[in-house]
Design an enzyme around this catalytic site. Structure first.
Site, mmCIF file in Angstrom:
data_model
loop_
_atom_site.group_PDB
_atom_site.id
_atom_site.type_symbol
_atom_site.label_atom_id
_atom_site.label_comp_id
_atom_site.label_asym_id
_atom_site.label_seq_id
_atom_site.Cartn_x
_atom_site.Cartn_y
_atom_site.Cartn_z
ATOM 1 N N ASN A 108 0.824 -1.207 0.000
ATOM 2 C CA ASN A 108 0.000 0.000 0.000
ATOM 3 C C ASN A 108 0.860 1.261 0.000
ATOM 4 O O ASN A 108 1.011 1.915 -1.039
ATOM 5 C CB ASN A 108 -0.952 -0.020 1.185
ATOM 6 C CG ASN A 108 -1.979 1.093 1.110
ATOM 7 O OD1 ASN A 108 -2.047 1.830 0.137
ATOM 8 N ND2 ASN A 108 -2.784 1.223 2.141
ATOM 9 N N ASP A 109 1.471 1.579 1.146
ATOM 10 C CA ASP A 109 2.227 2.829 1.226
ATOM 11 C C ASP A 109 3.393 2.869 0.248
ATOM 12 O O ASP A 109 3.742 3.943 -0.242
ATOM 13 C CB ASP A 109 2.755 3.019 2.658
ATOM 14 C CG ASP A 109 1.611 3.183 3.644
ATOM 15 O OD1 ASP A 109 0.495 3.530 3.191
ATOM 16 O OD2 ASP A 109 1.822 2.969 4.846
ATOM 17 N N VAL A 110 3.995 1.715 -0.062
ATOM 18 C CA VAL A 110 5.191 1.718 -0.914
ATOM 19 C C VAL A 110 4.864 1.991 -2.376
ATOM 20 O O VAL A 110 5.760 2.121 -3.201
ATOM 21 C CB VAL A 110 5.977 0.390 -0.802
ATOM 22 C CG1 VAL A 110 6.442 0.170 0.618
ATOM 23 C CG2 VAL A 110 5.170 -0.790 -1.311
ATOM 24 N N VAL A 111 3.558 2.067 -2.725
ATOM 25 C CA VAL A 111 3.184 2.448 -4.094
ATOM 26 C C VAL A 111 2.320 3.707 -4.101
ATOM 27 O O VAL A 111 1.715 4.033 -5.109
ATOM 28 C CB VAL A 111 2.421 1.307 -4.818
ATOM 29 C CG1 VAL A 111 3.351 0.139 -5.091
ATOM 30 C CG2 VAL A 111 1.209 0.848 -4.026
#
Lengths: 469, 108
Positions: free
Chosen positions: A391-394
């Site tokens: 989630n956060d890494v994209v």
């Protein structure tokens, strides 16, 4: 064995440990590193055991046997549980250092106060503070990772948290200084346990404000602490092997912590203070945005017509135990001559390198596991970016949204692929509690459901009728 | 045991070992960061050396009990650390298993 021979054995063990780590530089030689490590450890244990000081053997045998009995099952845990096993072993390392420091202090207090020189007292105090705070801190981290019921998963914060925590550590340090100046005072035997209790408490308070997304950094820091407590033990016991091996562990934890920090755009001082800086939750405005959902059939067809598919795994893949289904999907796509790569963000998962191990377990060749910096230039050529539980890494907000708590964090450029499929368990925001605008992009299609089921369905779709014409 | 060990010598060793550690670890493949952590866990269980002395020397019983617990904790880390590192490293392969997944076609 004479003193000289024991020292020689220690030098050989140190050399073997350095080689053990050196051989970890490529998967091809890494297993040789394990053998070197085992050899070094065996030499060190046997040499120490043969010291003339060691006269009672029964307890040593019993303790070693108990260690084997507990150690073997701990090495067989499922790979999704590796982060908590690692945290647990940091706890054991901290405990060992703390106990040996305590034992040595009371021994010398009773039988040889002249040994309690200021330098040695400083080493003892550092050893027990680091050791015991690593012990409880790592136990808390392991509990959070294992999702033990009575340990809150979500970060717990309260006013003046940092001040209170640092104040506590300050009191422990002040008591330590008092002991260094006056190690044999009548109150010393009572002040010592106070430091231990404060260190134990500090370890708990240090981890309480940490959320799941920060775990990779925190585990790396605890790793460094465990190594440094071994170094302090080496100073106390005047044992250079402990100093060198502890320093190797400490530098490893430090480097991993720095890498994790850079991957989350957090400062290094932030790390040294134990990842205190919790991200502030910014509530996005009340405006409702709509997801576009895609069917398995539709997604299957798009995948089939691709040349390059980039899979971006995250912690959700580990939770759903989806790595083996991912491998089946990989096989189905490879069979059609489609290139499949895995884009690995340094902080994906709950510890450094977590995704690589899970995918390797599923027999995916490591040559197809690509680091973020290497895959990003290729992302515009990717026909499909398949986001599995990440989630956060994209989240493109990291590039553009100055008010976002993850602003500045390097991300995998999923949004630059031609089409994005994102598998998501629910419509709730991710761990950091931040909306991900990637999911609302024109080229993004959501596949709602458990990652394992969704990918299983995709595999069925690809291996079924449509794959044969 | 001498009451005045060589502090500066110890500090020297510590600083040099840290530099070697930083140099070596920086080159470790990013693929292997999880196994790296478990092998350094096992290596830092070198606390076993201190624990053996405290457990086995002719010290008062309470002191030796502390040593024995520390020895147990260190040995647990040695055994589980090395075993799980090897278990993970065995999984890193360059190519897929031959004959797996049926179908002869498509390997590029």
């Amino acid at each position: 064995m004479t003193h000289g021979l024991v020292q020689l054995a220690y030098i050989i063990a140190t050399g073997l440990f350095v080689f053990a780590l050196h051989w970890m530089n490529t998967p091809a030689t890494a297993r040789k590193g394990v053998y070197a490590g085992v050899a070094g450890m065996t030499i060190a244990v046997l040499a120490t055991w043969s010291e003339p000081e060691v006269v009672h053997h029964l307890w040593i045998v019993l303790a070693l046997a108990a260690g084997v009995l507990v150690g073997v099952p701990l090495s067989r845990v499922p790979l999704t549980a590796v982060p908590q096993r690692t945290a647990l072993s940091h706890a054991f390392g901290g405990l060992a250092a703390g106990l040996v420091g305590t034992a040595k202090y009371y021994l010398w207090l009773g039988e040889g106060p002249e040994n309690l020189t200021p330098f040695r007292m400083i080493a003892i105090i550092v050893e027990i503070i680091l050791g015991f705070l690593t012990f409880t801190g790592s136990l808390m981290a392991a509990g959070k990772l294992q999702e033990v019921k009575f340990i809150p998963q979500r970060p717990v914060t309260y006013p003046l948290q940092n001040v209170a925590n640092l104040g506590l550590l300050g009191v422990a340090a002040a008591a330590g200084v008092a002991l260094v100046i006056n190690p044999t005072a009548p109150w010393a035997a009572f002040a010592f346990p106070v430091i231990i209790v404060l260190a134990l408490l500090f370890g708990v308070l240090l981890i309480i404000p940490i959320g799941g997304a920060d775990m990779p950094t925190v585990i790396a820091i605890l790793n460094a602490y465990a190594g440094l407590s071994a170094v302090a033990m080496g100073f106390v016991l005047d044992n250079k092997l402990l100093i060198t091996a502890g320093a190797l562990d400490g530098s490893s934890g430090l480097i991993l912590a720095v890498i994790m920090c850079k991957a989350m755009n957090r400062s290094f001082t932030n790390v040294l203070f134990g990842a205190f800086g919790q991200v502030q939750q910014v509530k996005a405005g009340g405006e409702e945005k709509a997801y576009k959902a895609e069917s398995i059939e539709g997604a299957g067809q798009v995948l089939e017509q691709s040349n390059l598919v980039v899979v971006i795994p995250g912690y959700g893949m580990a939770v759903a135990q989806a790595q083996h289904k991912v491998r089946e999907l990989y096989d189905q796509l490879k069979k059609r001559g489609i290139t499949v790569k895995f884009a690995i963000h340094p902080v994906a998962g709950r510890m450094p390198g977590h995704m690589n191990v899970l995918l390797a377990e599923a027999d995916i060749p490591y040559t197809d596991l690509v680091e973020m910096d290497e895959i990003n230039p290729d992302m515009p050529q990717a026909d499909v970016a398949l986001v599995v539980g990440a989630n956060d890494v994209v989240n493109p907000a990291a590039r553009t949204e100055k008010s976002s708590p993850i602003y500045g964090m390097p991300i995998i450029d999923a949004d630059r692929a031609r089409t994005v499929f994102a598998i998501k368990r629910s419509k709730n925001p991710g761990f950091a509690g931040i909306d991900n605008e990637l999911y609302f992009s024109d080229k993004t299609w959501m596949l709602f459901g458990d990652a394992k089921n969704v990918i299983g369905e995709l595999v069925k779709q690809l291996s079924g009728g449509s794959g044969l014409h | 045991m001498t009451p005045t060990p060589d502090f500066w010598g110890q500090l020297f060793v510590f600083v040099l070992a840290s530099f070697i550690g930083l140099g070596v670890i920086r080159r470790v493949s990013r693929l292997l960061h999880t196994p790296l952590m478990s092998i350094t866990n096992a290596i830092s269980a070198i606390a076993v050396v201190g624990s053996i002395i405290v457990t086995g020397a002719d010290y008062p019983r309470p002191i030796r009990i502390l040593g024995a617990i520390a020895l147990f904790a260190s040995m647990t880390n040695i055994v589980s650390g090395f075993l799980i590192t090897d278990r993970m490293l065995k999984m890193f392969k360059t190519d897929t298993r031959p004959g797996e997944g049926g179908s002869g076609g498509g390997h590029s």
